[in-house]
Write an enzyme that holds these catalytic residues in place. Structure first.
Site, mmCIF file in Angstrom:
data_model
loop_
_atom_site.group_PDB
_atom_site.id
_atom_site.type_symbol
_atom_site.label_atom_id
_atom_site.label_comp_id
_atom_site.label_asym_id
_atom_site.label_seq_id
_atom_site.Cartn_x
_atom_site.Cartn_y
_atom_site.Cartn_z
ATOM 1 N N THR A 197 1.314 -1.108 0.088
ATOM 2 C CA THR A 197 -0.269 0.217 -0.446
ATOM 3 C C THR A 197 1.086 1.507 0.039
ATOM 4 O O THR A 197 1.933 1.572 0.888
ATOM 5 C CB THR A 197 -1.711 0.128 1.284
ATOM 6 O OG1 THR A 197 -1.442 -1.073 1.536
ATOM 7 C CG2 THR A 197 -1.632 1.151 1.076
ATOM 8 N N GLU A 230 -3.086 -5.224 -3.190
ATOM 9 C CA GLU A 230 -3.978 -6.565 -2.606
ATOM 10 C C GLU A 230 -4.835 -6.126 -1.592
ATOM 11 O O GLU A 230 -4.707 -4.564 -0.366
ATOM 12 C CB GLU A 230 -2.513 -6.769 -1.586
ATOM 13 C CG GLU A 230 -2.360 -7.833 -0.327
ATOM 14 C CD GLU A 230 -3.303 -9.606 -2.100
ATOM 15 O OE1 GLU A 230 -2.536 -9.456 -2.432
ATOM 16 O OE2 GLU A 230 -4.704 -9.734 -1.127
ATOM 17 N N PHE A 231 -5.494 -6.959 -1.005
ATOM 18 C CA PHE A 231 -7.325 -6.369 -0.118
ATOM 19 C C PHE A 231 -6.961 -7.638 0.896
ATOM 20 O O PHE A 231 -8.305 -7.352 1.287
ATOM 21 C CB PHE A 231 -8.113 -6.250 -1.103
ATOM 22 C CG PHE A 231 -8.023 -5.219 -2.081
ATOM 23 C CD1 PHE A 231 -8.005 -3.754 -1.667
ATOM 24 C CD2 PHE A 231 -8.119 -5.793 -3.243
ATOM 25 C CE1 PHE A 231 -8.258 -2.703 -2.816
ATOM 26 C CE2 PHE A 231 -8.233 -4.211 -4.382
ATOM 27 C CZ PHE A 231 -7.565 -3.173 -4.633
ATOM 28 N N ASN A 285 -9.799 1.179 2.182
ATOM 29 C CA ASN A 285 -9.260 0.997 3.387
ATOM 30 C C ASN A 285 -9.772 2.186 4.707
ATOM 31 O O ASN A 285 -10.275 2.257 5.541
ATOM 32 C CB ASN A 285 -7.510 1.233 4.116
ATOM 33 C CG ASN A 285 -7.253 -0.056 3.941
ATOM 34 O OD1 ASN A 285 -7.825 -0.858 3.565
ATOM 35 N ND2 ASN A 285 -6.020 -1.312 3.808
ATOM 36 N N LEU A 317 -19.388 -2.239 10.957
ATOM 37 C CA LEU A 317 -20.472 -1.792 11.278
ATOM 38 C C LEU A 317 -20.403 -1.784 12.482
ATOM 39 O O LEU A 317 -20.904 -2.062 13.678
ATOM 40 C CB LEU A 317 -21.670 -1.426 11.463
ATOM 41 C CG LEU A 317 -22.072 -0.707 10.152
ATOM 42 C CD1 LEU A 317 -24.330 -0.439 9.732
ATOM 43 C CD2 LEU A 317 -21.359 0.709 9.953
ATOM 44 N N GLY A 339 -7.614 -1.414 14.352
ATOM 45 C CA GLY A 339 -5.984 -0.874 15.041
ATOM 46 C C GLY A 339 -5.552 -1.824 13.993
ATOM 47 O O GLY A 339 -6.152 -1.873 12.473
ATOM 48 N N CYS A 379 -2.900 -1.574 9.244
ATOM 49 C CA CYS A 379 -3.304 -0.421 7.694
ATOM 50 C C CYS A 379 -3.861 -0.004 8.468
ATOM 51 O O CYS A 379 -3.660 1.367 7.786
ATOM 52 C CB CYS A 379 -3.952 -1.996 7.198
ATOM 53 S SG CYS A 379 -2.565 -3.686 6.522
ATOM 54 N N LYS A 421 -2.444 3.296 9.667
ATOM 55 C CA LYS A 421 -1.380 3.832 9.290
ATOM 56 C C LYS A 421 -1.866 4.773 7.602
ATOM 57 O O LYS A 421 -1.694 6.271 7.402
ATOM 58 C CB LYS A 421 0.144 3.860 8.942
ATOM 59 C CG LYS A 421 -0.545 2.373 8.607
ATOM 60 C CD LYS A 421 0.891 2.342 7.081
ATOM 61 C CE LYS A 421 0.797 0.961 6.299
ATOM 62 N NZ LYS A 421 1.150 0.706 5.174
HETATM 63 C C1 UGA Z 1 -7.452 -4.048 6.522
HETATM 64 C C2 UGA Z 1 -8.405 -4.208 5.279
HETATM 65 O O1 UGA Z 1 -9.811 -4.704 5.607
HETATM 66 C C3 UGA Z 1 -8.080 -5.168 4.041
HETATM 67 O O2 UGA Z 1 -9.175 -5.210 3.114
HETATM 68 C C4 UGA Z 1 -7.262 -4.840 3.638
HETATM 69 O O3 UGA Z 1 -5.642 -5.685 2.571
HETATM 70 C C5 UGA Z 1 -6.062 -4.566 4.684
HETATM 71 O O4 UGA Z 1 -6.307 -3.747 6.167
HETATM 72 C C6 UGA Z 1 -4.296 -3.876 4.774
HETATM 73 O O5 UGA Z 1 -4.280 -2.506 4.011
HETATM 74 O O6 UGA Z 1 -3.520 -4.600 3.881
HETATM 75 P P1 UGA Z 1 -6.783 -6.135 8.789
HETATM 76 O O7 UGA Z 1 -6.244 -5.491 9.085
HETATM 77 O O8 UGA Z 1 -6.772 -7.595 8.161
HETATM 78 O O9 UGA Z 1 -7.321 -5.531 6.651
HETATM 79 O O10 UGA Z 1 -7.963 -5.465 9.381
HETATM 80 P P2 UGA Z 1 -9.785 -5.751 9.517
HETATM 81 O O11 UGA Z 1 -10.348 -6.459 9.131
HETATM 82 O O12 UGA Z 1 -10.114 -4.509 8.090
HETATM 83 O O13 UGA Z 1 -9.930 -5.140 10.531
HETATM 84 C C7 UGA Z 1 -9.616 -3.415 10.927
HETATM 85 C C8 UGA Z 1 -9.821 -3.318 11.976
HETATM 86 O O14 UGA Z 1 -10.898 -2.615 12.491
HETATM 87 C C9 UGA Z 1 -9.271 -4.547 13.830
HETATM 88 O O15 UGA Z 1 -9.093 -3.185 14.713
HETATM 89 C C10 UGA Z 1 -10.833 -4.592 13.743
HETATM 90 O O16 UGA Z 1 -11.306 -4.502 15.379
HETATM 91 C C11 UGA Z 1 -11.484 -2.962 13.787
HETATM 92 N N1 UGA Z 1 -12.824 -3.342 12.601
HETATM 93 C C12 UGA Z 1 -13.596 -4.421 12.168
HETATM 94 C C13 UGA Z 1 -13.695 -2.922 14.062
HETATM 95 O O17 UGA Z 1 -13.787 -2.190 14.856
HETATM 96 N N2 UGA Z 1 -15.103 -2.490 13.742
HETATM 97 C C14 UGA Z 1 -15.278 -3.187 12.665
HETATM 98 O O18 UGA Z 1 -16.734 -3.849 12.779
HETATM 99 C C15 UGA Z 1 -15.228 -4.446 11.828
#
Ligand code: UGA
Length: 460
Positions: free
Chosen positions: A122, A152-153, A231, A273, A280, A283, A286
């Protein structure tokens, strides 16, 4: 097909193993000798469900190898994926792209024939074009190194599935590669886009044949922006519900029911939601800061100022959790024991980068409480980052003698905790649910006071 993958972190190691799973011959490259040594033995240096099995399978089959040697990598293939980290710069919002630049600077002089460098990291918009300039300046005469951007997603915890069955594949190509400008479009045949497009298409062909997903071919800048925008949108969605959560707390409403209700509108959708301690990880936090910084550099700073608010809503949730814990301890944390269940930034991960859970544990400890932390996977990483906290080896051990039990990461084993078993070891009867994941009624029936972020309903 032969290919290399530079960077063997969550992204690179997963990509390398998954490309081998698709039938390719893959060489993973990293500057970290110790990490490469472990990978060579077939060990994944972090927790990612499903990855150890495929990594080991392909290390054993010989289809997946690892090296620290750039010359070996240059020799091995014409297709080079780059998945190294782009962390936040110290003391700044901007992303540090030096690792990506280093890969290009070191690799291109070693190339003896035309090659394609496919960036997956990213990066701030404009990076790929700059990398192309670096590549052009560094290659030998007569050799062409084309930079392509393929964001990458993948989500940690689902990295293998997200890589093998993606929602979409986005490919950013430099204008010239398309032979007179790049057309954008879903389902565009990459082979129409010159040699670079053809090589990338060949790499992803097994995915596209098995379970076709849209392929969006675009210019470099759009491809880079797709990723940071995705993101930023996800972060905004989480902070939106957490902002509403603050109002719910003040009004005595329930944010979880509210989220269910608004999420039923397909234009809104229930995913992301989840109100609670907020986002945190390595990804989202930052990436929104880097997006603001880059927009500022481009003179579009006003466009992204709302992300500042997204960031601060998110950080406020951590403080609110500490306030709830203080309240539960009658206004005084000194001398109190708080079981903090969870250290990873989310379940199914051992990643503690910018983890709300650890951040809360740290704040509680600074305010004089004894925070006893347990996490099923992230204890080693947590200990390395916050050595002064107390760590337990099970959830029940963390709850021993606790005045308050605080759930900070929604691991299924915490959700499934038996209130009677916790009652037998804890001192207090207050459960604080930082992720709105616990079965509130069950705990209340077991005699516990249940409090959660965004649920201002009077505690029973
Ligand atoms: C995120 C994106 O979802 C991916 O699509 C992306 O590829 C990735 O970053 C990246 O840039 O590499 P990730 O960091 O693995 O993925 O985690 P997420 O599942 O997105 O969760 C991020 C944070 O949001 C976690 O701390 C999670 O607890 C929090 N979260 C998620 C909430 O507080 N509420 C929600 O409803 C969903």
């Amino acid at each position: 097909m032969r290919m290399t993958v530079f960077g063997t972190g969550y992204l690179g190691a997963t990509h390398a193993a998954c490309m081998a799973e698709l039938g390719h011959e893959v060489l993973g490259v990293d500057v970290d000798e110790a990490k490469i040594e472990r990978l060579r033995r077939g060990e994944v240096p972090f927790y990612e469900p499903g990855l150890p099995e495929i990594l080991l399978r392909h290390v054993e089959s010989g289809r997946l190898r690892f090296t620290t040697g750039y010359a070996e990598a240059a020799e091995f293939a014409d297709l080079h994926f780059i998945g190294v980290g782009t962390p936040q710069r110290k003391g700044e919002f901007a992303a540090d792209t030096s690792h990506v630049e280093d890969v290009v600077r070191r690799l291109v002089p070693l190339l003896t024939s035309d090659a394609v460098l496919v960036g997956k990291s990213t990066v701030p918009v404009g990076t790929a074009a700059r990398l192309q300039t670096i590549a052009d300046a560094g290659v030998r005469d007569g050799v062409r190194a084309a930079v392509v951007w393929n964001p990458e997603f993948l989500r940690e915890g689902f990295a293998v599935k997200d890589t093998l069955t993606p929602d979409r594949i986005v490919i950013g190509l430099a204008g010239g590669e398309g032979g007179g400008g790049v057309r954008a479009g879903v389902g565009a045949a990459l082979a129409d886009f010159g040699p670079a497009g053809r090589l990338v298409e060949e790499a992803y062909a097994p995915i596209l044949q098995a379970d076709p997903c849209p392929v969006i071919v675009t210019d470099l800048a759009t491809a880079e922006l797709v990723k940071v925008s995705a993101n930023a949108f996800l972060a905004t969605k989480i902070s939106f519900i957490n902002a509403v959560s603050e109002v719910c707390e003040a009004a005595g409403a329930d944010v979880t029911v509210l989220a269910d209700a608004i999420g039923m509108d397909p234009r809104i959708g229930r995913r992301f939601l989840g109100a609670g301690l907020g986002f945190g990880g390595g990804c989202l936090p930052k990436d929104i800061r880097a997006f603001m910084a880059r927009a500022g550099e481009l003179g579009a700073d006003e466009a992204m100022t709302f992300l500042r608010e997204v960031d601060s809503i998110n950080m406020r949730r951590r403080q609110k959790m500490v306030d709830l814990a203080t309240e539960a301890c009658d206004g005084m944390l000194i001398g109190k024991t708080i079981a903090v269940l969870g250290a990873a930034f989310k379940p199914d991960s051992d990643d503690v980068r910018d983890s709300p859970a650890l951040n809360v544990a740290g704040m509680l400890s600074l305010k004089g409480a004894s925070a006893v932390v347990y996490d099923p996977q992230a204890l080693d990483n947590a200990r390395a980052l916050f050595p002064t906290l107390t760590y337990a080896s099970s959830a029940l051990e963390a709850c021993e003698g606790a005045d308050v039990v605080l759930v900070a990461t929604e691991w299924p084993e915490f959700v499934a905790l038996d209130p009677a078993a916790v009652t037998a070891v804890a001192r207090g009867r207050i459960l604080l649910d930082g992720r709105n994941c616990m079965p509130a009624q069950e705990w209340r029936e077991a005699g516990w006071t249940y409090r959660a972020l965004g649920r201002g309903v009077p505690a029973s």
